[in-house]
Scaffold this active site. Structure first.
Site, mmCIF file in Angstrom:
data_model
loop_
_atom_site.group_PDB
_atom_site.id
_atom_site.type_symbol
_atom_site.label_atom_id
_atom_site.label_comp_id
_atom_site.label_asym_id
_atom_site.label_seq_id
_atom_site.Cartn_x
_atom_site.Cartn_y
_atom_site.Cartn_z
ATOM 1 N N ASP A 121 -43.312 -56.920 -29.743
ATOM 2 C CA ASP A 121 -42.754 -56.866 -31.093
ATOM 3 C C ASP A 121 -41.617 -55.850 -31.159
ATOM 4 O O ASP A 121 -41.534 -54.933 -30.343
ATOM 5 C CB ASP A 121 -43.841 -56.488 -32.106
ATOM 6 C CG ASP A 121 -44.959 -57.505 -32.164
ATOM 7 O OD1 ASP A 121 -44.700 -58.686 -31.873
ATOM 8 O OD2 ASP A 121 -46.099 -57.113 -32.505
ATOM 9 N N LYS A 122 -40.784 -56.002 -32.156
ATOM 10 C CA LYS A 122 -39.613 -55.138 -32.328
ATOM 11 C C LYS A 122 -39.958 -53.658 -32.213
ATOM 12 O O LYS A 122 -39.259 -52.892 -31.542
ATOM 13 C CB LYS A 122 -38.968 -55.425 -33.685
ATOM 14 C CG LYS A 122 -37.813 -54.506 -34.051
ATOM 15 C CD LYS A 122 -37.293 -54.811 -35.446
ATOM 16 C CE LYS A 122 -36.179 -53.849 -35.844
ATOM 17 N NZ LYS A 122 -35.686 -54.108 -37.223
#
Length: 324
Positions: free
Chosen positions: A138-139
């Protein structure tokens, strides 16, 4: 576009097999799903005749020819973005991804991603689907990722992921005081109403997360987790499902829950940690080409270290008040 031309003769022992099974044996550098797509797209010729049905029967000794243009990733712009490279050879690349770094372009993130950086630093990686990205973080999740630099390496890594042969371990901080480790074995799918979220669902795909306790603080627990599967947001969803969402996870964890009588300094430290407390700390795999068992570790990033130190200071300040 990258033109791929493949040819081979069917062996006598393959008589009676399905076409897609035979191609998977003749061309092991390519996944079965990709070969099936090529068949259905009428890109495969058997004895000079197009075959479009994957289950077509093979009789033995046929000549196979495949001519296919693979769309490369040049539709995305190469960008000179820094990469923290942990390991590299001619086949694979292992990076330590920082926070606030999107892996693949998408809605609202057309540039500034890992894929854009890979296209700049490795020109030929444009010929590998998804620029060699075989799994994502994820970011705002930090830590280790493996990237394939060639199609054969990517095919093998994807297969190993599917067969659960690649080990990925994470460190995290979860809300609540957990008393023991365990396993969350709950299937997952896209959330029925929130399309950017994932959720536990009985009809979803299998998802298994193992966890053990590293440290306990006031109202928080530091964990070491190991993924057996790799669903989107898996750790975040599974920990929220057992009522221990990750600290800082605004998507699945709700509002921050500081303990009673927390100091202003500690509250400030919590507020300054503006992401989910999740870091991919260890990656272990067999090299997709050589077969060598390889393992890498990534130390906790500075913001995570500062968070742990703040949790320890708060715990030490109030440990005389605790009854566990």
């Amino acid at each position: 576009m990258a033109l791929i031309t493949l040819s081979a003769d069917v062996q006598p022992h393959q008589a009676g097999q399905r076409l897609d099974q035979t191609l998977a044996e003749l061309f092991p550098d390519y996944s079965r799903s990709r070969l099936k797509t090529w068949i259905e797209s009428e890109l495969v010729k058997v004895n000079g005749q197009i075959q479009s049905i994957p289950r077509s029967k093979i009789y033995g000794n046929e000549s196979i020819e495949i001519n296919v243009d693979i769309e490369d990733e040049t539709r995305f712009q190469p960008e000179n973005l820094p990469l923290n490279i942990v390991y590299e050879d001619e086949h694979i690349l292992v990076i330590n991804k920082p926070k606030d770094f999107v892996v693949h372009p998408g809605a609202g993130n057309g540039s500034g991603t890992l894929l854009n950086a890979l296209l700049f630093h490795y020109q030929t990686i444009a010929e590998v689907p998804r620029a060699g990205i075989v799994h994502r973080l994820d970011k705002d999740t930090t830590g280790l990722m493996v990237v394939a630099k060639t199609i054969p390496a990517q095919t093998k890594l994807v297969r190993d992921l599917q067969k659960r042969k690649i080990t990925r371990e994470y460190e995290a901080v979860a809300y609540g005081i957990m008393t023991q480790g365990g396993t969350v074995d709950e299937p997952m799918s896209r959330h029925p109403t929130k399309r950017t979220h994932m959720a536990v669902h009985p009809l979803g795909k299998p998802a298994v997360t193992h966890y053990r306790i590293m440290e306990r603080f006031r109202n928080y627990t530091r964990l070491r987790l190991r993924l057996e599967t790799g669903r989107t947001h898996q750790i975040r969803v599974h920990m929220a499902h057992i009522a221990h969402p990750l600290l800082g996870d605004q998507t699945y964890g709700g509002r921050p829950r500081p303990p009673k009588n927390a100091s202003e300094q500690f509250l400030t430290a919590l507020n300054q940690f503006k992401r989910q407390a999740l870091h991919a700390v260890m990656l272990r795999l067999h090299h997709p080409i050589t077969g060598e068992l390889m393992e890498w570790y990534a130390p906790l990033p500075e913001d995570f270290v500062n968070l742990i130190n703040a949790l320890k200071e708060d715990y030490n300040l109030h440990k005389s008040e605790l009854d566990y």
